[in-house]
Design a protein around this motif. Structure first.
Motif, PDB file in Angstrom:
ATOM      1  N   ARG A  43     124.761 -20.629  97.212  1.00 32.18           N
ATOM      2  CA  ARG A  43     123.539 -21.449  97.272  1.00 32.18           C
ATOM      3  C   ARG A  43     122.362 -20.665  96.679  1.00 32.18           C
ATOM      4  O   ARG A  43     121.472 -21.226  96.060  1.00 32.18           O
ATOM      5  N   GLN A  44     122.389 -19.358  96.905  1.00 29.81           N
ATOM      6  CA  GLN A  44     121.359 -18.513  96.280  1.00 29.81           C
ATOM      7  C   GLN A  44     121.587 -18.509  94.776  1.00 29.81           C
ATOM      8  O   GLN A  44     122.621 -18.061  94.273  1.00 29.81           O
ATOM      9  N   GLY A  45     120.630 -19.035  94.053  1.00 28.30           N
ATOM     10  CA  GLY A  45     120.723 -19.018  92.594  1.00 28.30           C
ATOM     11  C   GLY A  45     121.611 -20.095  91.999  1.00 28.30           C
ATOM     12  O   GLY A  45     121.760 -20.151  90.792  1.00 28.30           O
ATOM     13  N   ALA A  46     122.250 -20.943  92.841  1.00 28.87           N
ATOM     14  CA  ALA A  46     123.237 -21.927  92.348  1.00 28.87           C
ATOM     15  C   ALA A  46     124.203 -21.229  91.391  1.00 28.87           C
ATOM     16  O   ALA A  46     124.561 -21.743  90.332  1.00 28.87           O
ATOM     17  N   ARG A 103     116.318 -17.622  94.713  1.00 25.87           N
ATOM     18  CA  ARG A 103     116.001 -18.735  95.608  1.00 25.87           C
ATOM     19  C   ARG A 103     117.253 -19.487  96.074  1.00 25.87           C
ATOM     20  O   ARG A 103     118.276 -19.485  95.407  1.00 25.87           O
ATOM     21  N   GLU A 104     117.066 -20.170  97.212  1.00 28.46           N
ATOM     22  CA  GLU A 104     118.108 -21.042  97.734  1.00 28.46           C
ATOM     23  C   GLU A 104     117.939 -22.404  97.078  1.00 28.46           C
ATOM     24  O   GLU A 104     116.859 -23.002  97.163  1.00 28.46           O
ATOM     25  N   TRP A 105     118.958 -22.889  96.446  1.00 27.24           N
ATOM     26  CA  TRP A 105     118.904 -24.182  95.775  1.00 27.24           C
ATOM     27  C   TRP A 105     119.372 -25.278  96.742  1.00 27.24           C
ATOM     28  O   TRP A 105     120.054 -25.009  97.730  1.00 27.24           O
ATOM     29  N   ARG A 106     119.021 -26.497  96.402  1.00 29.13           N
ATOM     30  CA  ARG A 106     119.418 -27.661  97.209  1.00 29.13           C
ATOM     31  C   ARG A 106     120.658 -28.287  96.565  1.00 29.13           C
ATOM     32  O   ARG A 106     120.679 -28.517  95.344  1.00 29.13           O
ATOM     33  N   LEU A 107     121.670 -28.550  97.389  1.00 30.12           N
ATOM     34  CA  LEU A 107     122.862 -29.221  96.859  1.00 30.12           C
ATOM     35  C   LEU A 107     122.572 -30.715  96.787  1.00 30.12           C
ATOM     36  O   LEU A 107     122.318 -31.364  97.808  1.00 30.12           O
TER      37      LEU A 107
END
Ligand SMILES: O=P(O)(O)OC[C@H]1O[C@@H](O)[C@H](O)[C@@H](O)[C@@H]1O
Length: 283
Positions: A43-46, A103-107
């Motif tokens: 999730r970090q960085g997708a 950053r934490e990305w949104r799924l």
């Protein structure tokens, strides 16, 4: 010994198919187990950290030990560099390769059918937006799309910089460079265009075609495609020590990716969408 540190999840697989989440080394990981491939996103960085088509060895290299600080980027897989690639044009106190890796990305979406797995991620930082769409099967296809809502034109660049896993760097040959050396020359296609990595390399090449990474160590050929307007970013540290790369490990990867980049930066107008795509598969 595992050929990729994240294969461990599939060896002891109790995971739900095709998607499951685990927490590992302070990061949320999305595990993907599908008849056509296995893969892991952070999730970090997708960041796609692992990708292995069915019946093949892993395509991506990834460090085994990750930084304790959870915002520090993991080295390996396919890092998303955004909204600048390399050093920030205005100042060295800004993080190398932009904010996206920290950053934490949104799924947004994750689904699978017989022929593919589709995963979409989004990151919004104030007036700046970026989306990553991944389509995975026997090969991988990634597309980044970015825009901003500032009032004026902005300097911008982005990149997908994969760490391709190789059997031995000393036995790698890259084909397709002739397109670059030949630009604007007559009889160009006759120029033998192979390149053998030796020592450190850091380059962005502009050419319309594909590159083929021939790996004599694992006896395979990986074809790497990008959108025509993008550059091919090629990077390897050579013998220089690099964080998260254990001694000897640099022999196991070579970075060849795609960059929406020009020295000094590209101009992105308000609302304008800029896309970058990268696809790769074994031949
Ligand atoms: O160490 P990072 O930030 O992951 O970047 C890896 C390399 O990426 C390359 O694109 C840069 O040209 C190098 O300068 C950099 O060292």
């Amino acid at each position: 010994m595992l050929e990729h540190p994240l294969q461990r999840f599939f060896h002891s697989m109790r995971a739900k198919r095709p998607f499951d989440w685990v927490r590992f080394q302070r990061r949320d990981l999305l595990l993907i187990d599908h008849p056509l491939c296995q893969a892991v996103f952070s999730r970090q960085g997708a960041q796609l950290l692992h990708f292995q088509p069915q019946g093949e060895r892993p395509l991506l290299w990834c460090a085994g030990e990750w930084p304790a600080l959870s915002s520090a980027p993991v080295r390996g897989g396919i890092p998303v560099c955004w909204p600048w690639f390399g050093s920030h044009p205005n100042g060295s106190e800004w993080p190398q390769q932009g904010w996206a890796r920290q950053r934490e990305w949104r799924l947004l979406d994750a689904y699978a059918d017989e022929s593919k797995v589709v995963v979409s991620w989004q990151l919004d930082l104030e007036d700046w937006h970026v989306r990553l769409d991944a389509r995975l099967g026997q090969r991988l296809e990634l597309e980044l799309c970015s825009y901003h809502e500032e009032d004026d034109d902005c300097l911008f660049s982005f990149a997908l910089q994969p760490y391709w896993r190789v059997g031995a760097l000393s036995r790698v040959v890259v084909h397709g460079m002739e397109l670059e050396s030949a630009r604007g020359q007559r009889g160009a296609s006759r120029i033998p265009g192979t390149w053998i990595p030796r020592g450190a390399v850091k380059q962005v090449l502009y050419h319309p075609g594909s590159l083929v990474l021939e790996d004599g160590g694992w006896n395979r050929r990986l074809r790497i495609d990008k959108n025509v307007s993008a550059g091919s970013v090629i990077w390897h540290p050579g013998s220089r020590p690099v964080e998260q790369v254990e001694p000897g490990e640099a022999e196991r990867f070579l970075c060849i990716g795609a960059a929406g980049y020009r020295p000094g930066g590209l101009i992105l107008a308000p609302g304008e969408r800029m896309r970058l795509s990268l696809a790769a598969g074994l031949q």
